[in-house]
Design a protein around this motif. Structure first.
Motif, PDB file in Angstrom:
ATOM      1  N   GLN A  91       0.830  -1.206   0.000  1.00 23.90           N
ATOM      2  CA  GLN A  91       0.000   0.000   0.000  1.00 23.90           C
ATOM      3  C   GLN A  91       0.864   1.255   0.000  1.00 23.90           C
ATOM      4  OE1 GLN A  91      -2.560  -0.445   3.372  1.00 23.90           O
ATOM      5  NE2 GLN A  91      -3.740  -2.130   2.478  1.00 23.90           N
ATOM      6  N   SER A  92       1.992   1.200   0.734  1.00 23.36           N
ATOM      7  CA  SER A  92       2.907   2.347   0.752  1.00 23.36           C
ATOM      8  C   SER A  92       3.516   2.583  -0.624  1.00 23.36           C
ATOM      9  CB  SER A  92       4.011   2.106   1.782  1.00 23.36           C
ATOM     10  OG  SER A  92       4.955   3.152   1.754  1.00 23.36           O
ATOM     11  N   LYS A  93       3.901   1.506  -1.303  1.00 21.61           N
ATOM     12  CA  LYS A  93       4.454   1.634  -2.655  1.00 21.61           C
ATOM     13  C   LYS A  93       3.410   2.195  -3.618  1.00 21.61           C
ATOM     14  CE  LYS A  93       7.873  -2.058  -2.240  1.00 21.61           C
ATOM     15  NZ  LYS A  93       8.294  -3.404  -2.704  1.00 21.61           N
ATOM     16  N   ASP A  94       2.180   1.700  -3.506  1.00 18.77           N
ATOM     17  CA  ASP A  94       1.105   2.208  -4.371  1.00 18.77           C
ATOM     18  C   ASP A  94       0.892   3.698  -4.145  1.00 18.77           C
ATOM     19  OD1 ASP A  94       0.743  -0.274  -5.435  1.00 18.77           O
ATOM     20  OD2 ASP A  94      -0.935  -0.816  -4.142  1.00 18.77           O
ATOM     21  N   ALA A  95       0.977   4.131  -2.885  1.00 18.50           N
ATOM     22  CA  ALA A  95       0.786   5.548  -2.575  1.00 18.50           C
ATOM     23  C   ALA A  95       1.911   6.388  -3.187  1.00 18.50           C
ATOM     24  CB  ALA A  95       0.735   5.756  -1.062  1.00 18.50           C
ATOM     25  N   LYS A  96       3.139   5.885  -3.113  1.00 11.99           N
ATOM     26  CA  LYS A  96       4.267   6.613  -3.693  1.00 11.99           C
ATOM     27  C   LYS A  96       4.127   6.716  -5.216  1.00 11.99           C
ATOM     28  CE  LYS A  96       7.649   5.444  -0.117  1.00 11.99           C
ATOM     29  NZ  LYS A  96       8.903   4.706   0.183  1.00 11.99           N
ATOM     30  N   ILE A  97       3.703   5.614  -5.843  1.00 10.85           N
ATOM     31  CA  ILE A  97       3.516   5.629  -7.296  1.00 10.85           C
ATOM     32  C   ILE A  97       2.440   6.636  -7.689  1.00 10.85           C
ATOM     33  CG2 ILE A  97       2.721   4.259  -9.263  1.00 10.85           C
ATOM     34  CD1 ILE A  97       4.070   1.834  -7.958  1.00 10.85           C
ATOM     35  N   ALA A  98       1.333   6.626  -6.938  1.00 10.13           N
ATOM     36  CA  ALA A  98       0.258   7.572  -7.229  1.00 10.13           C
ATOM     37  C   ALA A  98       0.739   9.006  -7.063  1.00 10.13           C
ATOM     38  CB  ALA A  98      -0.937   7.306  -6.316  1.00 10.13           C
ATOM     39  N   SER A  99       1.552   9.267  -6.025  1.00 10.91           N
ATOM     40  CA  SER A  99       2.090  10.612  -5.811  1.00 10.91           C
ATOM     41  C   SER A  99       3.005  11.037  -6.949  1.00 10.91           C
ATOM     42  CB  SER A  99       2.858  10.653  -4.482  1.00 10.91           C
ATOM     43  OG  SER A  99       3.475  11.904  -4.297  1.00 10.91           O
ATOM     44  N   LEU A 100       3.854  10.118  -7.415  1.00 14.93           N
ATOM     45  CA  LEU A 100       4.752  10.436  -8.526  1.00 14.93           C
ATOM     46  C   LEU A 100       3.969  10.704  -9.807  1.00 14.93           C
ATOM     47  CD1 LEU A 100       7.665   7.891  -7.933  1.00 14.93           C
ATOM     48  CD2 LEU A 100       7.756  10.379  -7.707  1.00 14.93           C
TER      49      LEU A 100
END
Length: 305
Positions: A91-100
């Motif tokens: 979930q943390s990785k998905d959030a970072k990808i969405a932010s990028l």
């Protein structure tokens, strides 16, 4: 009598106090302790899972395993903690990808408006977007030499390392403490730098001399890269020169490495002949239908066709 460990619908390893093992598989790096009448068994998962679908499948198998254990009257310590840790990581990785992604969209919008791509004669183009994202780049003069379409690709790759002065010659290895000396492996008469190895070493100079006898002195004897870029010939002649130069660098580097491993090298005349064979093969593989007749005659005069 010792109680046998439960049979899970998956494959992993159970180890009991006496060293007993049962092979099962549950691809999740967690530990599950199973206790029956004071007898403890440890479940060690053999491989990891990072894909959400794989985690869901593992959780389903663990639920089935828990039901199996409970049906046999056994207790189990949960391995949910490891699963939750991995799910939180995803979930943390998905959030970072969405932010990028959001950041890139914002920057692209700003680039489109500030760069006024829509005011250009051709309107918006992916090439214009790419140039903006890449930023200002310094144009180098050697790109036409290294990325010459008549080069053999592996020669171009090594040539790219060469122009960046990044080949691990003995002078560099000495600085790293990898070797005890920096003597040239091909001649033993100088410090093995790139300049010495390819152009000043007596072995390399004999190779260059042999090639020049066949090619009419096309290779310079010093400042070879700069002089090659300034060659006044036609486009075909330049492409032949560039292909010859990077092939020379590649083959001399190969001989240097060959000596390091096998303590032997080809004679300079033999190596120059090998280089010319590679150049002929490369030229003959090209489509020359659009080449001017003068250039075709020049290639024939050098026995390159």
């Amino acid at each position: 009598m010792r109680t046998q460990p439960p049979i899970f619908p998956a494959e992993t390893t159970f180890r009991g106090p006496g060293g007993e093992e049962l092979q099962l598989h549950l691809p999740e790096p967690a530990a599950v302790e199973v206790t029956d009448a004071g007898m403890e068994w440890r479940l060690t998962i053999l491989r990891g899972a990072t894909d959400p679908a794989e985690l869901a499948r593992v959780r389903a198998e663990l639920d089935t395993a828990r039901s199996t254990i409970e049906a046999q009257g056994l207790g189990i310590t949960s391995c949910d903690q490891e699963l939750r840790r991995r799910e939180d990581g995803l979930q943390s990785k998905d959030a970072k990808i969405a932010s990028l992604r959001a950041q890139v969209k914002t920057e692209l919008a700003a680039g489109y408006l500030n760069g006024k791509w829509h005011d250009q004669p051709d309107g918006y183009s992916p090439a214009g977007c790419y140039r903006w994202l890449r930023g200002v780049q310094t144009k180098v003069g050697w790109h036409s030499v290294i990325w010459n379409p008549w080069n053999t690709p592996k020669h171009s790759f090594l040539g790219w390392i060469w122009v960046h002065d990044a080949l691990k010659t003995k002078s560099k290895l000495l600085q790293f403490g990898v070797t005890d000396d920096a003597d040239c492996m091909l001649c033993g008469l100088g410090i093995e730098t790139q300049e010495h190895l390819f152009f000043d070493c007596p072995y390399s100079r004999r190779v260059i001399h042999a090639i020049n006898q066949v090619m009419g002195g096309i290779l310079a004897t010093h400042d070879m890269l700069e002089r090659s870029m300034q060659h006044p010939g036609s486009q075909v002649q330049k492409r032949v020169l560039y292909a010859l130069l990077v092939c020379l660098v590649y083959q001399i580097w190969q001989q240097r490495n060959r000596y390091r491993v096998d303590m032997q090298v080809l004679r300079p005349e033999k190596l120059s002949s090998l280089i010319m064979q590679e150049i002929r093969a490369r030229i003959r593989s090209r489509d020359l239908t659009l080449v001017k007749q003068d250039d075709v005659d020049w290639l024939h005069s050098l026995n390159l066709l």
